[in-house]
Write an enzyme that holds these catalytic residues in place. Structure first.
Site, PDB file in Angstrom:
ATOM      1  CD  GLU A  38      -0.802   0.783   3.750  1.00 16.44           C
ATOM      2  OE1 GLU A  38      -1.252   1.841   3.471  1.00 16.44           O
ATOM      3  OE2 GLU A  38      -1.103   0.249   4.781  1.00 16.44           O
ATOM      4  CE  LYS A  41       0.430   1.997  15.089  1.00 16.35           C
ATOM      5  NZ  LYS A  41       0.469   1.980  13.643  1.00 16.35           N
TER       6      LYS A  41
HETATM    7  N1  PSU Z   1      -2.373   1.803  10.635  1.00 16.76           N
HETATM    8  C1  PSU Z   1      -0.849   1.847  10.854  1.00 16.76           C
HETATM    9  N2  PSU Z   1      -0.377   2.499   9.506  1.00 16.76           N
HETATM   10  C2  PSU Z   1      -0.907   3.102   8.447  1.00 16.76           C
HETATM   11  C3  PSU Z   1      -2.323   2.784   8.618  1.00 16.76           C
HETATM   12  C4  PSU Z   1      -3.243   2.308   9.599  1.00 16.76           C
HETATM   13  O1  PSU Z   1      -0.436   1.513  11.745  1.00 16.76           O
HETATM   14  O2  PSU Z   1      -0.451   3.453   7.726  1.00 16.76           O
HETATM   15  C5  PSU Z   1      -2.846   3.416   7.393  1.00 16.76           C
HETATM   16  C6  PSU Z   1      -3.462   2.155   6.517  1.00 16.76           C
HETATM   17  O3  PSU Z   1      -3.365   2.698   5.221  1.00 16.76           O
HETATM   18  C7  PSU Z   1      -4.777   1.757   6.571  1.00 16.76           C
HETATM   19  C8  PSU Z   1      -5.488   3.165   6.920  1.00 16.76           C
HETATM   20  O4  PSU Z   1      -5.361   1.341   5.749  1.00 16.76           O
HETATM   21  O5  PSU Z   1      -4.298   3.721   7.525  1.00 16.76           O
HETATM   22  C9  PSU Z   1      -6.685   2.857   7.724  1.00 16.76           C
HETATM   23  O6  PSU Z   1      -7.192   4.439   7.878  1.00 16.76           O
HETATM   24  P1  PSU Z   1      -8.773   4.468   8.554  1.00 16.76           P
HETATM   25  O7  PSU Z   1      -8.339   4.031   9.963  1.00 16.76           O
HETATM   26  O8  PSU Z   1      -9.099   5.953   8.277  1.00 16.76           O
HETATM   27  O9  PSU Z   1      -9.515   3.484   8.005  1.00 16.76           O
END
Ligand code: PSU
Ligand code: MN
Length: 320
Positions: A26, A160
């Site tokens: 990603e 996390k």
């Molecule tokens: N968690 C991490 N690092 C990240 C992300 C999440 O530890 O870079 C990023 C990933 O791209 C994940 C996105 O798909 O955040 C999720 O965002 P949201 O919680 O807004 O759906």
């Protein structure tokens, strides 16, 4: 249904054509997950780890309206330095494409594109999940609903504790997404090797995981698989230290009324600052660890796919 044109790099196109192992990556982790220049160094290092383990990396992003599968180094560098890039989950892609914008793709968008590209395995750090306080905010990442709809296998280090981990596991259960911990009985919590929650399943080799992917696909459920790979012992942070830091960051996000797609990038940046960079160091280590496992899975999956094609040749079928 018309399909969007995908811009493949030469090496990814050649690998897919040959049925060789490919691992999708990603790009929101580059654009919104880590500060410059650690984001660029990590993106390069992760690609190198995938190659060292016998697969071709396919970093996915939107550049000037085009969906790229496999990036040139200059493109990686531009993304890592850009400040006006969109964080795109699957639902954001169409609008960004039409206005010829650029975007880092989240887990949900990357899964969608990997499926269109014919890439079955995708490595990342952490997936999004059900946020703490979701019972009032309704904040549940689109990563989880995508896992319920798209048959990509995602290798992560768990989620996390910025998230509500038990609720995230409940939601994935409802979405029919198998959760398999690699070499562990516990579901890991990104910075630490255990969240205190058990994983549903444990497998101990990339070959077993590849076989499980093939079995899962044969059942036609249409869902992804979440592989939870614990951070290496030497890189793990102490739970007391990181949990305190995370709670402080979550409280700050609330008091500043950070909402919707800004929540996760805000928390990641704040945890990095509050931990004096310790969270970033751990994050880099676990992403590389996930990339290595994903590449080994891709190698095993390509071998199994090739051998099943041989055993299903007309000669062996008529012998039955
Ligand atoms: N968690 C991490 N690092 C990240 C992300 C999440 O530890 O870079 C990023 C990933 O791209 C994940 C996105 O798909 O955040 C999720 O965002 P949201 O919680 O807004 O759906
Ligand atoms: Mn959200």
């Amino acid at each position: 249904m018309t399909r969007p044109a995908l811009k493949f790099s030469d090496d990814v196109a050649a690998a897919l054509e040959a049925g060789a192992p490919v691992v999708a990556l990603e790009s929101t982790i580059i654009t919104h997950g880590m500060p410059y220049p650690a984001n660029l160094e990590t993106a390069r290092a992760v690609e190198a780890v995938i190659r060292e383990n016998g697969a071709v990396p396919a970093t996915i992003a939107v550049i000037d309206g085009a969906i790229h599968v496999g990036l040139m180094d200059a493109e990686l560098e531009a993304l890592a330095q850009a400040s006006e890039v969109v964080k795109a989950s699957g639902r954001d892609l169409a609008a960004v494409m039409v206005r010829k914008g650029s975007a880092g793709t989240t887990v949900s968008a990357t899964m969608r594109i990997a499926e269109l590209a014919g890439i079955k395995i995708f490595a990342t750090g952490g997936v999004g999940g059900v946020h703490r306080g979701a019972e009032s905010s309704f904040d549940i990442s689109a990563d989880l609903t995508e896992l319920g709809h798209t048959g990509t296998t995602v290798v992560c280090a768990g989620v996390k504790s910025i998230l509500d981990i038990p609720k995230t596991l409940e939601f994935l259960e409802t979405q029919r997404v198998p959760i398999i911990a690699y070499g562990s009985d516990d579901f890991p919590a990104f910075f630490t090797r255990s969240s205190g929650e058990k994983a549903d399943h444990r497998l101990d080799t990339p070959e077993e995981i590849a076989a499980a992917m093939i079995a899962h696909e044969s059942l036609g459920s249409g869902t992804g698989i979440l592989i939870a790979n614990p951070i290496p012992e030497a890189d793990a942070l102490s739970p007391e230290f990181i949990d305190g830091t995370i709670s402080d960051a979550v409280a700050e996000a609330e008091s500043r009324s950070i909402q919707r797609k800004d929540v996760t990038p805000f928390l990641l940046a704040r945890i990095n600052e509050l931990s004096d960079g310790k969270s970033l160091t751990a994050n880099i280590a676990l992403v590389k660890n996930n990339a290595a496992l994903a590449a080994r899975m891709a190698v095993a999956h390509a071998a199994l796919t090739a051998s099943s094609k041989t055993s299903q040749s007309p000669a062996s079928r008529s012998a039955k």
